[in-house]
Write a protein that holds these residues in place. Sequence first.
Motif, PDB file in Angstrom:
ATOM      1  N   GLY A 118     -21.260  32.443  34.460  1.00 40.84           N
ATOM      2  CA  GLY A 118     -22.559  32.210  33.827  1.00 40.84           C
ATOM      3  C   GLY A 118     -22.833  32.997  32.564  1.00 40.84           C
ATOM      4  O   GLY A 118     -23.982  33.108  32.136  1.00 40.84           O
ATOM      5  N   SER A 119     -21.792  33.530  31.927  1.00 43.77           N
ATOM      6  CA  SER A 119     -22.041  34.292  30.704  1.00 43.77           C
ATOM      7  C   SER A 119     -22.178  33.359  29.503  1.00 43.77           C
ATOM      8  O   SER A 119     -21.320  32.501  29.283  1.00 43.77           O
ATOM      9  N   PRO A 120     -23.228  33.535  28.685  1.00 42.02           N
ATOM     10  CA  PRO A 120     -23.334  32.729  27.462  1.00 42.02           C
ATOM     11  C   PRO A 120     -22.273  33.110  26.428  1.00 42.02           C
ATOM     12  O   PRO A 120     -22.119  32.431  25.416  1.00 42.02           O
ATOM     13  N   CYS A 126     -18.027  26.920  25.227  1.00 43.27           N
ATOM     14  CA  CYS A 126     -18.311  26.137  24.008  1.00 43.27           C
ATOM     15  C   CYS A 126     -17.264  25.047  23.779  1.00 43.27           C
ATOM     16  O   CYS A 126     -17.626  23.905  23.463  1.00 43.27           O
ATOM     17  N   PRO A 127     -15.949  25.360  23.948  1.00 39.58           N
ATOM     18  CA  PRO A 127     -14.972  24.270  23.840  1.00 39.58           C
ATOM     19  C   PRO A 127     -15.266  23.124  24.811  1.00 39.58           C
ATOM     20  O   PRO A 127     -15.202  21.949  24.438  1.00 39.58           O
ATOM     21  N   LEU A 128     -15.605  23.445  26.061  1.00 36.26           N
ATOM     22  CA  LEU A 128     -15.890  22.370  27.028  1.00 36.26           C
ATOM     23  C   LEU A 128     -17.082  21.531  26.566  1.00 36.26           C
ATOM     24  O   LEU A 128     -17.087  20.308  26.713  1.00 36.26           O
ATOM     25  N   ILE A 129     -18.090  22.183  26.011  1.00 35.36           N
ATOM     26  CA  ILE A 129     -19.290  21.450  25.561  1.00 35.36           C
ATOM     27  C   ILE A 129     -18.928  20.475  24.441  1.00 35.36           C
ATOM     28  O   ILE A 129     -19.264  19.297  24.503  1.00 35.36           O
ATOM     29  N   VAL A 130     -18.209  20.968  23.412  1.00 37.33           N
ATOM     30  CA  VAL A 130     -17.939  20.072  22.267  1.00 37.33           C
ATOM     31  C   VAL A 130     -16.948  18.967  22.630  1.00 37.33           C
ATOM     32  O   VAL A 130     -16.938  17.907  21.996  1.00 37.33           O
ATOM     33  N   LEU A 131     -16.129  19.201  23.653  1.00 32.26           N
ATOM     34  CA  LEU A 131     -15.168  18.165  24.069  1.00 32.26           C
ATOM     35  C   LEU A 131     -15.807  17.156  25.021  1.00 32.26           C
ATOM     36  O   LEU A 131     -15.146  16.236  25.505  1.00 32.26           O
ATOM     37  N   GLY A 132     -17.083  17.342  25.325  1.00 37.25           N
ATOM     38  CA  GLY A 132     -17.803  16.379  26.166  1.00 37.25           C
ATOM     39  C   GLY A 132     -17.405  16.440  27.621  1.00 37.25           C
ATOM     40  O   GLY A 132     -17.512  15.450  28.353  1.00 37.25           O
ATOM     41  N   ALA A 149     -22.663  21.117  28.954  1.00 38.31           N
ATOM     42  CA  ALA A 149     -23.771  21.726  28.202  1.00 38.31           C
ATOM     43  C   ALA A 149     -24.896  22.200  29.122  1.00 38.31           C
ATOM     44  O   ALA A 149     -25.743  22.999  28.715  1.00 38.31           O
ATOM     45  N   LEU A 150     -24.928  21.699  30.369  1.00 40.39           N
ATOM     46  CA  LEU A 150     -26.031  22.053  31.272  1.00 40.39           C
ATOM     47  C   LEU A 150     -25.620  23.021  32.373  1.00 40.39           C
ATOM     48  O   LEU A 150     -26.417  23.330  33.256  1.00 40.39           O
ATOM     49  N   ALA A 221     -24.968  33.492  21.285  1.00 41.62           N
ATOM     50  CA  ALA A 221     -25.965  33.356  20.212  1.00 41.62           C
ATOM     51  C   ALA A 221     -27.349  33.069  20.789  1.00 41.62           C
ATOM     52  O   ALA A 221     -28.282  32.732  20.069  1.00 41.62           O
ATOM     53  N   GLY A 222     -27.486  33.218  22.104  1.00 37.37           N
ATOM     54  CA  GLY A 222     -28.740  32.973  22.796  1.00 37.37           C
ATOM     55  C   GLY A 222     -28.519  33.176  24.285  1.00 37.37           C
ATOM     56  O   GLY A 222     -27.405  33.487  24.710  1.00 37.37           O
ATOM     57  N   PRO A 223     -29.547  32.990  25.106  1.00 37.88           N
ATOM     58  CA  PRO A 223     -29.393  33.236  26.551  1.00 37.88           C
ATOM     59  C   PRO A 223     -28.493  32.232  27.262  1.00 37.88           C
ATOM     60  O   PRO A 223     -28.019  32.485  28.360  1.00 37.88           O
ATOM     61  N   THR A 224     -28.264  31.078  26.648  1.00 41.93           N
ATOM     62  CA  THR A 224     -27.300  30.094  27.158  1.00 41.93           C
ATOM     63  C   THR A 224     -26.426  29.671  25.983  1.00 41.93           C
ATOM     64  O   THR A 224     -26.811  29.863  24.824  1.00 41.93           O
ATOM     65  N   PRO A 225     -25.258  29.069  26.258  1.00 40.75           N
ATOM     66  CA  PRO A 225     -24.499  28.469  25.147  1.00 40.75           C
ATOM     67  C   PRO A 225     -25.381  27.416  24.475  1.00 40.75           C
ATOM     68  O   PRO A 225     -26.181  26.754  25.144  1.00 40.75           O
ATOM     69  N   ILE A 226     -25.214  27.265  23.161  1.00 43.14           N
ATOM     70  CA  ILE A 226     -26.107  26.372  22.403  1.00 43.14           C
ATOM     71  C   ILE A 226     -25.326  25.181  21.861  1.00 43.14           C
ATOM     72  O   ILE A 226     -24.338  25.356  21.140  1.00 43.14           O
TER      73      ILE A 226
END
Length: 294
Positions: A118-120, A126-132, A149-150, A221-226
């Motif tokens: 759970g670390s931001p 971030c790679p997983l988020i941008v790769l959908g 992303a969630l 860059a914030g409390p969660t990945p952005i």
Amino acid sequence: MKPIEFDAPTSLQDAIRLLGTDPGKVGLLSGGTDLIIQWRGGRRELSRMVDLKHIPELNVLEFDPARGLRLGAAVPCARLADFEPARQHYPALVEGAQLIGSMQIQSRASVGGNVCNGSPAADSICPLIVLGAAALVQGPRGNREIPAALIVTGPGQTALQGGEILVEFRVPAPAARSSSAYLRFIPRNEMDIAVVGAATSLALGHDGRTVTQAAIALGAAGPTPIAADAAAKALVGKKIDEASLAAAAAAASGATKPITDLRGPAPYRRHLAGVLTRRTIETAVRRARGEERL
Ligand SMILES: Cc1cc2nc3c(=O)[nH]c(=O)nc-3n(C[C@H](O)[C@H](O)[C@H](O)COP(=O)(O)OP(=O)(O)OC[C@H]3O[C@@H](n4cnc5c(N)ncnc54)[C@H](O)[C@@H]3O)c2cc1C
């Protein structure tokens, strides 16, 4: 340290059952590189540890050109980094995995554990988020998918509910002329936590210059990945040039909600988000054109 129970089940059903034996006090262990440190340091009180490394579903590592990548939650980062289809089609994810600790850490640590911690600032999220990517989780009431992303909902918190186990990540097949990149900034060469991380995934049109799809995400860059949607929007439909790069970098800086701590002041983090975003776009473009590969 108090003595605790230790189990190494070979089936997912047994692991789910064991997780329910003492809610909140059962620690799921993939590589243990976060869990054991937290337990030893008194930050986690556990009555039982359940080793997930012997469960076949959590050790899947497969690529199919039409269906994409299946990455079992307990697959060690080192195994992912050696998996040629991942290097070729999902370089941002491999770059994130290869930044986690040292070779010794990567031979134990999993992407699943990195995300579930759970670390931001985690290097794989971030790679997983941008790769959908989506996470398949299973619990006593069945399974469900959570978009990457969630998953991280706050520092040390995830969208997994009590009793649920992360089984695998499903990453869609790559689009034509697409690629990705991940970069983080740390004040030394390795073994440190990101001051800021940035990932970009994009696809180019037939001209090799116009961006047809893009996703950008920022870590630490914030409390969660952005998910920096405005930064991605600044690229789509545009040619890669100084104006579009500057617009995306500015939008990425603007998307941050940084804190000031011992790793760096908030304005510095905001600035870094723009710099790293620009560099990951440039790298992803070169890779998508076939000019460079991981
Ligand atoms: C020296 C050192 C350097 C490090 N450097 C970095 C770094 O540079 N970048 C970085 O991002 N991290 C770093 N880390 C942190 C750590 O190595 C990573 O977060 C690692 O990826 C965690 O994976 P793991 O398999 O070891 O997880 P574990 O420690 O086994 O688990 C982590 C958490 O996730 C839960 N969990 C594990 N698997 C599942 C599952 N399948 N379903 C539900 N919950 C689960 C656990 O219960 C625990 O709460 C470092 C750690 C050390 C010790």
